[in-house]
Design an enzyme around this catalytic site. Sequence first.
Site, PDB file in Angstrom:
ATOM      1  N   THR A   1     107.427 -84.750  12.989  1.00  0.00           N
ATOM      2  CA  THR A   1     108.677 -85.454  12.572  1.00  0.00           C
ATOM      3  C   THR A   1     109.630 -84.709  11.797  1.00  0.00           C
ATOM      4  O   THR A   1     109.408 -83.731  11.013  1.00  0.00           O
ATOM      5  CB  THR A   1     108.233 -86.819  11.808  1.00  0.00           C
TER       6      THR A   1
ATOM      7  N   TYR B   1     104.837 -89.989   4.373  1.00  0.00           N
ATOM      8  CA  TYR B   1     104.923 -89.916   5.675  1.00  0.00           C
ATOM      9  C   TYR B   1     105.038 -88.522   6.106  1.00  0.00           C
ATOM     10  O   TYR B   1     104.486 -87.899   6.850  1.00  0.00           O
ATOM     11  CB  TYR B   1     105.895 -90.731   6.233  1.00  0.00           C
TER      12      TYR B   1
END
Length: 330
Positions: A121, A145
């Site tokens: 990501t 995250y």
Amino acid sequence: MSSSYPKVLVCGGAGYIGSHVVKSLGERGADVLVYDNLSTGHRDMITHGELVVGELADTDLLRKTVINFRPDIVIHFAASIQVGESMQKPFNYYYNNVINTLGLLKVISEEGPGALIFSSTAAVYGNPDKIPAHEDTTLAPINPYGTSKLISETIMAELAALNKLDYIALRYFNVAGADPENRIGQKYKAATHLITRALKTAKGEFSTLKIFGTDYETPDGTCIRDYIHVTDLAEAHVLAMNNLLKSKKNAIYNVGYGRGSSVWEVINIAREVTGVDFSVEKAPRREGDPPKLIAGAEKIRKELDWIPKHDSLKFILETAWRWEKSLDVS
Ligand code: UFG
């Protein structure tokens, strides 16, 4: 279609991005097996191949699945993916994204295939010191995250250096839209992502759309993101997979268009595409949000010949809206 096409185990293949990749692989004749716990995925989103329902944490079942199916490569999507939620429930992100990935890496390095395409990501860059953010931009996540994905990437790089793994990590920017044929799309009632949330508001599922932060140092005060169509992202996986199998060359690629849109721009196009002047409400900043994220993605275009077909925010919203309208509201 070629019978020599690879056997691909897709962990998390019943989810939003995973199911689009399964469709792209299946359409090319690949032999696909999906491994998914169906926590956020859906059986009816799997267009090709069989499904094994299982937890990623269940390494016994995972091992049996790998031994029985004998994949040439694994694609790993099974993860928790929400920035905001990761600030509230960090341990879920460390366990689900780091520990479970580690379990998968151990199984595939011991049993084969030892080749992996990993969903990473743009959140690994945190608040990038340079925009667009290229692959060599400083890695400094600002939420659990992003941290969970960076730790996984670090482990993979080390395993690769120890000759225990071949891998390509794809760092996604903001993925949205749905299959242009409208066979599959995002199916998540509690969706928190901006585009889905805006369309569900237009549809009447929410009374208003909150804009998280209108005082950022951006031209209109709202956050800027690089929105990319899910089908273009799926193609990037197919190219990465073919390249890894052919060349065994480990790599990391950003996947985005290199173009930013603000929250206000998304809202305006969502209103235009839906024809609904849905309500919006200014709200405080959401914790863990960087103001601006845009991909420097020349590397994947150059090295993998990735040629995006749907680089248009309007098309992204049109396909997402067609899909959203076809879903049952109940
Ligand atoms: N936003 C709102 N209102 C909402 C939802 C979102 O204003 O109801 C804003 C957010 O604050 C942010 C922007 O819209 O500024 C985009 O937010 P999303 O939740 O849609 O997506 P994120 O940028 O937080 O994260 C997504 C993926 C991550 C990925 C990241 C990379 O969820 O997996 O993009 O850019 F890492």
